[in-house]
Design a protein around this motif. Structure first.
Motif, PDB file in Angstrom:
ATOM      1  N   TYR A 134       1.014  -1.003   0.120  1.00 47.52           N
ATOM      2  CA  TYR A 134      -0.361  -0.165   0.488  1.00 47.52           C
ATOM      3  C   TYR A 134       0.741   0.812  -0.333  1.00 47.52           C
ATOM      4  N   ILE A 135       1.873   1.242   1.273  1.00 47.72           N
ATOM      5  CA  ILE A 135       2.664   2.503   0.638  1.00 47.72           C
ATOM      6  C   ILE A 135       3.504   2.806   0.239  1.00 47.72           C
ATOM      7  N   LEU A 136       3.954   1.714  -1.160  1.00 39.34           N
ATOM      8  CA  LEU A 136       4.815   1.388  -2.059  1.00 39.34           C
ATOM      9  C   LEU A 136       4.379   1.853  -3.080  1.00 39.34           C
ATOM     10  N   ASP A 137       2.409   1.474  -3.921  1.00 38.55           N
ATOM     11  CA  ASP A 137       1.888   2.202  -4.657  1.00 38.55           C
ATOM     12  C   ASP A 137       1.194   3.363  -4.011  1.00 38.55           C
ATOM     13  N   TYR A 138       1.033   3.678  -2.997  1.00 39.43           N
ATOM     14  CA  TYR A 138       0.646   5.654  -2.225  1.00 39.43           C
ATOM     15  C   TYR A 138       1.382   6.036  -3.260  1.00 39.43           C
ATOM     16  N   MET A 139       2.580   5.832  -2.687  1.00 43.52           N
ATOM     17  CA  MET A 139       4.224   6.660  -3.125  1.00 43.52           C
ATOM     18  C   MET A 139       4.800   7.040  -4.725  1.00 43.52           C
ATOM     19  N   CYS A 162      -1.037   9.882   7.363  1.00 47.61           N
ATOM     20  CA  CYS A 162      -1.475  10.574   9.024  1.00 47.61           C
ATOM     21  C   CYS A 162      -1.906  12.021   8.824  1.00 47.61           C
ATOM     22  N   GLN A 163      -1.631  12.861   8.074  1.00 50.85           N
ATOM     23  CA  GLN A 163      -1.844  13.815   8.138  1.00 50.85           C
ATOM     24  C   GLN A 163      -3.716  14.140   7.502  1.00 50.85           C
ATOM     25  N   LYS A 164      -3.450  13.528   5.914  1.00 53.31           N
ATOM     26  CA  LYS A 164      -5.086  13.025   5.836  1.00 53.31           C
ATOM     27  C   LYS A 164      -5.397  12.904   7.360  1.00 53.31           C
ATOM     28  N   TYR A 165      -5.445  11.187   7.325  1.00 47.27           N
ATOM     29  CA  TYR A 165      -5.731  10.856   8.562  1.00 47.27           C
ATOM     30  C   TYR A 165      -6.798  12.059   9.558  1.00 47.27           C
ATOM     31  N   ARG A 166      -5.492  12.494   9.709  1.00 50.52           N
ATOM     32  CA  ARG A 166      -5.943  13.396  11.124  1.00 50.52           C
ATOM     33  C   ARG A 166      -6.735  14.476  10.338  1.00 50.52           C
ATOM     34  N   GLU A 167      -6.558  15.007   9.652  1.00 51.81           N
ATOM     35  CA  GLU A 167      -7.695  16.108   9.027  1.00 51.81           C
ATOM     36  C   GLU A 167      -8.784  15.684   9.385  1.00 51.81           C
ATOM     37  N   ARG A 170       9.412  10.054  -3.179  1.00 50.58           N
ATOM     38  CA  ARG A 170      10.554   9.445  -2.730  1.00 50.58           C
ATOM     39  C   ARG A 170      10.816   7.691  -1.627  1.00 50.58           C
ATOM     40  N   PHE A 171      10.435   9.046  -0.780  1.00 52.48           N
ATOM     41  CA  PHE A 171      10.773   7.893   0.286  1.00 52.48           C
ATOM     42  C   PHE A 171       9.621   7.693   1.185  1.00 52.48           C
ATOM     43  N   PRO A 172       9.115   6.834   1.914  1.00 57.02           N
ATOM     44  CA  PRO A 172       8.163   5.311   2.275  1.00 57.02           C
ATOM     45  C   PRO A 172       7.560   6.641   3.092  1.00 57.02           C
ATOM     46  N   GLY A 173       8.716   7.830   3.987  1.00 58.81           N
ATOM     47  CA  GLY A 173       8.577   8.433   5.114  1.00 58.81           C
ATOM     48  C   GLY A 173       7.687   9.130   4.673  1.00 58.81           C
ATOM     49  N   GLU A 174       7.620  10.315   3.621  1.00 56.96           N
ATOM     50  CA  GLU A 174       7.167  11.003   2.894  1.00 56.96           C
ATOM     51  C   GLU A 174       5.853  10.315   3.018  1.00 56.96           C
TER      52      GLU A 174
END
Length: 52
Positions: A11-16, A32-37, A22-26
């Motif tokens: 899921y993370i790779l597809d999202y990237m 996380c930001q979208k979840y918080r919103e 470029r990086f999984p952390g991004e």
């Protein structure tokens, strides 16, 4: 470092790829930001309906 199951990792790779990160952390920070919103919006809607 974090460990993810295969499905979450994919899921993370597809999202990237879909968001051109470029990086999984991004990708994780964006998710996380979208979840918080979304959580904040749900709380506002819930408060509104309880007030009515």
């Amino acid at each position: 470092m974090i460990t993810l199951d295969k499905e979450a990792g994919q899921y993370i790779l597809d999202y990237m790829a879909g968001h051109k990160f470029r990086f999984p952390g991004e990708a994780i920070m964006d998710i996380c930001q979208k979840y918080r919103e979304e959580k904040k919006e749900r709380m506002v809607v819930r408060y509104y309906y309880r007030s009515c």
